[in-house]
Design an enzyme around this catalytic site. Sequence first.
Site, PDB file in Angstrom:
ATOM      1  N   ARG A 122       1.348  -1.199   0.151  1.00 36.84           N
ATOM      2  CA  ARG A 122      -0.203  -0.243  -0.582  1.00 36.84           C
ATOM      3  C   ARG A 122       0.621   1.338   0.605  1.00 36.84           C
ATOM      4  O   ARG A 122       1.768   1.006   0.310  1.00 36.84           O
ATOM      5  CB  ARG A 122      -1.548  -0.559   1.136  1.00 36.84           C
ATOM      6  N   GLN A 169      -6.986   9.234   6.770  1.00 32.34           N
ATOM      7  CA  GLN A 169      -5.981   8.879   7.073  1.00 32.34           C
ATOM      8  C   GLN A 169      -4.455   9.702   6.509  1.00 32.34           C
ATOM      9  O   GLN A 169      -3.796   9.949   8.366  1.00 32.34           O
ATOM     10  CB  GLN A 169      -5.225   6.972   6.645  1.00 32.34           C
ATOM     11  N   ASP A 314     -15.496   3.313   2.246  1.00 29.33           N
ATOM     12  CA  ASP A 314     -15.615   1.646   2.457  1.00 29.33           C
ATOM     13  C   ASP A 314     -16.679   0.738   2.313  1.00 29.33           C
ATOM     14  O   ASP A 314     -17.159  -0.120   2.694  1.00 29.33           O
ATOM     15  CB  ASP A 314     -15.310   1.095   4.329  1.00 29.33           C
ATOM     16  N   ARG A 387     -13.948  -6.806   3.223  1.00 32.09           N
ATOM     17  CA  ARG A 387     -15.035  -6.028   2.960  1.00 32.09           C
ATOM     18  C   ARG A 387     -15.723  -6.944   1.888  1.00 32.09           C
ATOM     19  O   ARG A 387     -16.399  -6.935   1.776  1.00 32.09           O
ATOM     20  CB  ARG A 387     -15.046  -4.382   3.018  1.00 32.09           C
TER      21      ARG A 387
HETATM   22  C1  S3P Z   1     -10.064   5.723   7.504  1.00 29.54           C
HETATM   23  C2  S3P Z   1      -9.846   5.878   6.399  1.00 29.54           C
HETATM   24  C3  S3P Z   1     -10.482   5.858   5.178  1.00 29.54           C
HETATM   25  C4  S3P Z   1     -10.701   4.335   5.127  1.00 29.54           C
HETATM   26  C5  S3P Z   1     -10.197   3.220   6.158  1.00 29.54           C
HETATM   27  C6  S3P Z   1      -9.797   3.979   7.630  1.00 29.54           C
HETATM   28  C7  S3P Z   1      -9.179   5.854   9.326  1.00 29.54           C
HETATM   29  O1  S3P Z   1      -9.108   5.494   4.640  1.00 29.54           O
HETATM   30  O2  S3P Z   1     -11.086   3.464   4.175  1.00 29.54           O
HETATM   31  O3  S3P Z   1     -11.350   2.353   6.148  1.00 29.54           O
HETATM   32  O4  S3P Z   1      -9.715   5.771   9.978  1.00 29.54           O
HETATM   33  O5  S3P Z   1      -8.807   7.311   8.483  1.00 29.54           O
HETATM   34  P1  S3P Z   1      -8.709   6.688   4.084  1.00 29.54           P
HETATM   35  O6  S3P Z   1      -8.242   8.003   4.715  1.00 29.54           O
HETATM   36  O7  S3P Z   1      -7.104   6.245   3.617  1.00 29.54           O
HETATM   37  O8  S3P Z   1      -9.429   7.338   2.460  1.00 29.54           O
END
Ligand code: S3P
Length: 444
Positions: A122, A169, A314, A387
């Site tokens: 990733r 994130q 998600d 998922r």
């Molecule tokens: C998350 C943010 C999302 C999501 C992930 C959890 C988080 O990812 O897809 O399952 O807890 O901040 P991204 O922020 O990279 O889109």
Amino acid sequence: MESWKIEQGPVLRAEITVPGDKSISHRAVILAGLSNGTCKITGFLPSEDCLSTMQAMCALGVEIERPAPTTLIVHGRSRQLTAPAGDIDCGNSGTTMRLLSGVLAAQPFRTRLVGDASLSRRPMKRVIDPLTQMGASLQAEGPKNAPPLVIQGGTLSPLHYHSPVASAQVKSAVLLAGLFTHGRTSVTEPSQSRNHTERMLEWFLVGPHIDGLTVSVAGEKTPESRDFHVPGDISSAAFWLVAAAAQPGSHLLVTDVGLNETRTGVLAVLVRMGAHVREIIEVEEGEPWGAVEIQGGKLKGTVIRGKEIPNVIDELPILAVAGALAHGTTVIADAAELRVKETDRLAAIATNLRAMGVNVTETEDGLEIFGGTPLKGARLSSFGDHRIAMAFAIAGLFTEGETIIDDVECVATSYPGFYETLQRLVTERNQEIPVVASLPSREN
Ligand code: S3P
């Protein structure tokens, strides 16, 4: 390798709760660990991903007691962590690796973050870029900036970061790093991603300033220790909501579920598809939570794109299944982020839907699903993605003939107990659903 056998299911009539929210559980244990005292976290999600974050915080010197699987007593270290004895294993969890990067960028020691085969593919450039600009040194050892990630932290400078992706994130990594600088750190995102970090910073009294799509935090702030309750995960509830929505006669009530406005896009999409959804926020303590009720009917296709995508990111695998069960075409666009999740989810969804006899076109950033034809039972892979496994288990409830889903261990990363709940729902029929007073309808 564990597999599930799924058969056509009955009308669902049930009242359920779902385990704690994954995103909120990660943040609760990180912020409590950085706080200036003891915090009790209840409703914590005891899944592999969140346990990876908990164990990482322990490896960084935070003392955590766990009197019950979903209760943590976290003794915060006032932002001062200690060097771990070895590598920190983030398992399958991108959230663990990216959020911790923000914290470790400011610690005066070197850390190496490793992950499983999926996490090792990733992209980490998205956190390496801003944290390097703040003054930390981050080196990805894998190809194309993939993990393992080696972080040498140090004194950080504030930054105003314009994120190229709407990613909670990335936003969270920069804001967490911002707590350690001598000024104000801001993130501007292209569209609104989930705001749990902002809400939790507020709850721990180091409130961020929010101006449209820009969030900023003041540096040199230590979170004030406070207890925190994690509500149920709307992303986990989404599987049951779709199962009920697509089945005329079904009636499902989900209680104590998180209803944060940056996460409830799935409800808006289901309403557009023709489902009857009612919801009420009952508590607002850091996060809002309450009850959602859904009644099944005939669904119709819809378009999911643009600003709505981060809100349903998600839920797109299960919404794609809803699209296959609906009459007409469902279009998902602007969702190229799905290609860099636990697996390439666009490819995985297209492969599995085709195996079930659905006509699907895969585009660069989305899918066109021509729904409404009966689904055929098939043998499917989870592609190692929780998922995908759960979305296609729900699809299996609507097929003629048996569906097998292979490689389902991955579900433990976000939803321990999913299969047991599935079995309970298909065997316990005709439950009386309690009436929740004044549960208003969700309008489109
Ligand atoms: C998350 C943010 C999302 C999501 C992930 C959890 C988080 O990812 O897809 O399952 O807890 O901040 P991204 O922020 O990279 O889109």
